[in-house]
Design a protein around this motif. Structure first.
Motif, short mmCIF file in Angstrom:
data_model
loop_
_atom_site.label_atom_id
_atom_site.label_comp_id
_atom_site.label_asym_id
_atom_site.label_seq_id
_atom_site.Cartn_x
_atom_site.Cartn_y
_atom_site.Cartn_z
N LEU A 177 -48.11 7.19 -15.51
CA LEU A 177 -46.98 8.05 -15.85
C LEU A 177 -47.42 9.31 -16.57
CD1 LEU A 177 -44.38 5.32 -16.94
CD2 LEU A 177 -44.57 6.50 -14.74
N THR A 178 -48.24 9.14 -17.61
CA THR A 178 -48.72 10.32 -18.35
C THR A 178 -49.69 11.13 -17.49
OG1 THR A 178 -50.45 8.94 -19.35
CG2 THR A 178 -48.43 9.28 -20.62
N GLY A 179 -50.41 10.46 -16.59
CA GLY A 179 -51.30 11.17 -15.68
C GLY A 179 -50.54 12.10 -14.76
N VAL A 180 -49.40 11.64 -14.24
CA VAL A 180 -48.56 12.46 -13.37
C VAL A 180 -48.01 13.67 -14.14
CG1 VAL A 180 -46.32 12.50 -12.19
CG2 VAL A 180 -47.94 10.64 -11.74
N VAL A 181 -47.53 13.45 -15.35
CA VAL A 181 -46.99 14.55 -16.16
C VAL A 181 -48.07 15.60 -16.43
CG1 VAL A 181 -46.03 15.17 -18.42
CG2 VAL A 181 -45.21 13.11 -17.24
N GLY A 182 -49.24 15.15 -16.85
CA GLY A 182 -50.34 16.09 -17.12
C GLY A 182 -50.75 16.86 -15.87
N ALA A 183 -50.78 16.18 -14.72
CA ALA A 183 -51.19 16.83 -13.47
C ALA A 183 -50.17 17.88 -13.05
CB ALA A 183 -51.35 15.78 -12.37
N MET A 184 -48.89 17.61 -13.20
CA MET A 184 -47.86 18.57 -12.80
C MET A 184 -47.90 19.82 -13.68
SD MET A 184 -44.68 15.99 -11.91
CE MET A 184 -43.58 17.29 -11.34
N ILE A 185 -48.12 19.62 -14.98
CA ILE A 185 -48.24 20.78 -15.89
C ILE A 185 -49.47 21.60 -15.52
CG2 ILE A 185 -48.66 21.48 -18.28
CD1 ILE A 185 -47.06 19.00 -19.15
#
Length: 293
Positions: A125-133
């Protein structure tokens, strides 16, 4: 009975994740096909010698990833930038291709049970957020020419990390702290720099004492979602003229996938990690020299 119920619940969860991955892969394929078909009139639709270079890069990068379970993005982005591909196009192409390569890998790991469910949900979940930013920043905020030397420096550091991990011993008991932050920074740096999810997240999980098989399987499966959502952001800002690089990387990766698994039997992981780390460092010293000169 309680243990059986928990096991069945976990199996249902992983089956749902597998079905979601298949649906997402076909959805992205349909979107790419639509954008290429509708964009034929706006750009030259042709295959040239650069396409063959992209196939070769995809082949070599997948050999590395198949043998190590990491460093696809690092080696791929380094070689693309060495050919003069702008950072935003390079990282967008790599992540789009990774949706398909990591999709196959992730589904295989789910099938063979190489997934630690708790680890998976703590990093994805945090990986997806970081990647989108990170994908948004590299696509619409950072200047490609200005940031290129910094990406090369990041890749040199990443190559050094890969080399150092080859010599590091892991603890006997897992010490899984701050995995959410690890996932966030792994996804962010992966999107901005075009690689780093595997070397940063996989190597850290192994160094924290997790079993290599489950660490690689968990991180590869989570990488599919990191790549998919960052690709979605890239598609909002990057035009489809990068289709040659995307197609070349996918084709090269498909042919290299079985050979990568074979390499694991020929060479010990330590030797491969050192070789890949040295290659990434040398490629980006060259890229850095070209950017500054």
């Amino acid at each position: 009975m309680k243990r059986i119920a928990i096991a069945l619940s976990e199996n249902v969860q992983m089956k749902f994740i597998a079905y979601a991955m298949i649906f997402m892969k076909f959805s992205l394929l349909a979107i790419l096909a639509y954008r290429i078909i509708t964009g034929i009139n706006t750009f030259q639709f042709s295959i040239d010698t650069m396409f063959l270079y992209f196939v070769g890069i995809g082949f070599l990068a997948q050999l590395v990833d198949g043998a190590l379970g990491m460093a696809y993005g690092a080696s791929c982005t380094s070689m693309l930038m060495g050919l003069g591909v702008p950072p935003a196009y390079a990282t967008a192409s790599v992540h789009t291709a990774e949706v398909f390569t990591t999709g196959v890998s992730g589904l295989s790991h789910i099938y063979f049970g190489n997934i630690d469910k708790k680890l998976f949900f703590r990093i994805v979940l945090t990986g997806v957020v970081g990647a989108m930013i990170g994908a948004y920043l590299i696509s619409d905020v950072f200047d490609g020419k200005a940031i290129k030397p910094y990406i090369a420096i990041y890749m040199i550091i990443l190559g050094g990390i890969i080399i150092s991990k080859a010599f590091k011993k892991r603890p006997t008991e897992p010490q899984n702290k701050n995995l959410g932050l690890l996932g966030f920074f792994g996804g962010f740096l992966d999107a901005v720099g075009g690689g780093g999810w595997g070397p940063l997240v996989t190597s850290n999980l192994i160094s924290k004492g997790n079993a290599p098989k489950e660490a690689i399987g968990t991180v590869n499966t989570a990488e599919f979602f990191v790549s998919f959502f960052s690709t979605g952001v890239f598609m909002l800002f990057i035009d489809i003229q990068a289709w040659q690089a995307i197609a070349g990387l996918i084709i090269g990766g498909v042919f290299a996938a079985p050979l990568g698994a074979f390499l694991v039997k020929l060479f010990p992981p330590k030797t491969i990690m050192i070789s890949v780390g040295v290659l990434v460092v040398l490629l980006n010293i060259w890229n850095l020299a070209k950017a500054w000169l």
